[in-house]
Motif scaffolding. Structure first.
Motif, PDB file in Angstrom:
ATOM      1  N   SER A 401       0.953  -1.466  -0.232  1.00  0.00           N
ATOM      2  CA  SER A 401       0.146  -0.082   0.118  1.00  0.00           C
ATOM      3  C   SER A 401       0.944   1.110   0.285  1.00  0.00           C
ATOM      4  O   SER A 401       0.659   2.249  -0.529  1.00  0.00           O
ATOM      5  N   HIS A 402       1.997   1.328   0.440  1.00  0.00           N
ATOM      6  CA  HIS A 402       3.108   2.201   0.523  1.00  0.00           C
ATOM      7  C   HIS A 402       4.533   2.289   0.342  1.00  0.00           C
ATOM      8  O   HIS A 402       5.271   1.574   1.791  1.00  0.00           O
ATOM      9  N   TYR A 441       9.630   6.526   7.144  1.00  0.00           N
ATOM     10  CA  TYR A 441       8.742   5.396   6.591  1.00  0.00           C
ATOM     11  C   TYR A 441       8.585   4.741   7.591  1.00  0.00           C
ATOM     12  O   TYR A 441       8.023   3.811   8.145  1.00  0.00           O
ATOM     13  N   TYR A 444       5.769   4.982  10.263  1.00  0.00           N
ATOM     14  CA  TYR A 444       4.536   4.838   9.565  1.00  0.00           C
ATOM     15  C   TYR A 444       4.427   3.357   9.190  1.00  0.00           C
ATOM     16  O   TYR A 444       3.501   2.753   9.789  1.00  0.00           O
TER      17      TYR A 444
END
Length: 476
Positions: A401-402, A441, A444
């Motif tokens: 998704s990312h 990140y 995240y």
């Protein structure tokens, strides 16, 4: 049966030094300043093969005016009441003072087994004081040096007699009870037995260490007193009453909770006195040894700079944390204030997103059950373990998704993830270039773990390592 030994005397005669000597660790603050100890402290002591409970007390001052010294005196008198043996300590070098004589009268009225201890007796300068001590009426003083460990053999003899007497008394009581009880057949069902015998309702080994921290005068000692149901700790309107970190055992929900009261911690720039520095250092050690830390805020002035610094410290130490907003009874518009507090918590503490926030009143005992429920819930999350298969399925979904960004024109590869330890949950992520993974990140991924694996408010450690997936045969 455990024998309780209380060390009492006027201020600055060396009670805490002897307490540390008997416990075998420096857990009580020691300084040349009189009146360092204020609360009574309890720990397990030993001399050779003897094991007993030892109480450290505040220096006795003859005050009955409701002052701080008066409240310290009351704590000392409670320790005298609970003790089996009283070690009445004087300063052998200073001799007998009027306050020693006044305290001797108090001890005679208590009707306890009192032994006179002449501390600081390591040189000839103490001889006149030891001779003068006979006037107190407790017989021959025992000459010791708590700092140098001299005279412990005499203390061993004193405690040994008390231990033998207590064991004999307990045996006599047991025999008397057996004579009174009729012989009956007891039908023990499987429900109350296991392979080793009867099942206890609670296991005292399943203890939980909970440290209560906060700024001065936030109400830490008052809260603990309300939780345990007695005036165990010294309280009052004065800020900074607590100096030592005091451990108070408490049974709740079938478990033993070791509540640790700590000194209020101010900003480092405001700490000037050596004694306050020692107290703050003791509080910081309590955080390191705790499993759950309760950060106590004042509802009138919450989320001050020092509160945020303490929360950040707890997160760096990897402890589970609950935020308790005290003095909630003083707030008028509670709904509006609660919404404001939750918004501030999310904004000021993003590294602990979802940390439990409970409103309480330590003075009135409100919402203590909610506080304990939050403590148990965050402890369970702090001990969470996620299987490697589940972690890697989650990692695949997150990167799909990312995807991780390209750094210097090269795509980062996240290969494999596993949990290395719990308390707090710590994970290892194997990737192509660990040093190149941006902090954004990493945040995240950490926030994704909080949401997916139900870890709100829990410190999470993410370690990046280079190398290939050891279970991927295609990379070999």
């Amino acid at each position: 049966m455990t024998v309780t030994v209380a060390i009492v005397g006027r201020p600055n005669v060396g009670k805490s030094t002897l307490f540390n000597r008997l416990v075998g660790r420096k857990i009580a603050l020691v300084d040349d300043t009189p009146g360092v100890t204020r609360d009574r402290r309890e720990a397990d002591g030993r001399i050779g093969d003897l094991r007993f409970k030892v109480l450290d007390t505040a220096g006795y001052e003859d005050r009955t005016d409701g002052s701080l010294e008066d409240r310290m005196r009351q704590q000392t008198e409670i320790a005298i009441r609970d003790a089996d043996i009283i070690l009445f300590m004087i300063d052998a070098k200073a001799g007998v003072t009027p306050l020693d004589e006044r305290f001797a009268q108090v001890l005679r009225r208590a009707g306890k087994d009192v032994h006179l201890i002449g501390n600081k007796a390591e040189g000839r300068a103490a001889d006149p004081g030891l001779m003068e001590a006979y006037s107190l009426g407790f017989g021959e003083p025992v000459a010791i040096s708590a700092e140098h460990g001299l005279g412990l053999a005499d203390l061993h003899a004193i405690v040994s007699k008390a231990v033998d007497a207590a064991a004999e008394k307990e045996a006599e009581a047991s025999h008397a009870l057996e004579d009174l009880m009729p012989e009956v057949d007891v039908d023990v069902t499987d429900e109350g037995m296991d392979e080793d015998g009867p099942v206890r309702r609670w296991d005292p080994r399943r203890h939980l260490n909970v440290a209560i921290i906060g700024r001065p005068n936030a109400g830490k000692s008052t809260l603990i007193n309300r939780m345990v149901g007695e005036d165990r700790l010294l309280t009052g309107p004065e800020a900074g009453i607590t100096r030592d970190s005091i451990l108070v055992p408490w049974e709740y929900g079938g478990r033993v909770i070791n509540l640790v009261d700590t000194a209020g911690m101010r900003r480092k720039s405001r700490i000037e006195l050596k004694l306050e520095k020692l107290a703050v250092s003791d509080s910081l050690r309590s955080i390191q040894y705790a499993e759950v830390v309760v950060l106590l805020l004042d509802a009138q002035i919450p989320f001050e700079k020092q509160d945020l610094a303490l929360a950040d410290l707890v997160e760096r130490e990897g402890r589970a944390m609950v935020i308790a907003v005290n003095k909630w009874d003083t707030i008028e518009d509670k709904n509006e204030k609660l919404a404001e507090l939750r918004e501030q918590c999310e904004r000021y503490l993003p590294q602990l997103k979802g940390v439990p926030l409970v409103t309480i009143s330590g003075l009135q005992g409100r919402n203590i059950d909610k506080l304990m429920s939050a403590i148990f819930a965050i402890e369970e999350r702090w001990n969470s373990h996620v299987s490697t298969a589940r972690l890697n399925r989650w990692l695949g979904a997150m990167t799909e998704s990312h995807p991780p960004p390209a750094v210097s024109g090269r795509r980062l590869k996240l290969r494999y993830m596993t949990q290395a330890k719990i308390r707090p949950p710590s994970f290892i992520l194997f990737c192509s270039r660990p040093e190149a993974v941006p902090n954004s990140y990493q945040r995240y991924l950490v926030n994704g773990m909080r949401e997916t694996f139900d870890l709100p408010g829990t410190p999470i450690r993410l370690w990046l390592r280079g190398g290939k997936n050891p279970f991927d045969k295609s990379e070999k």
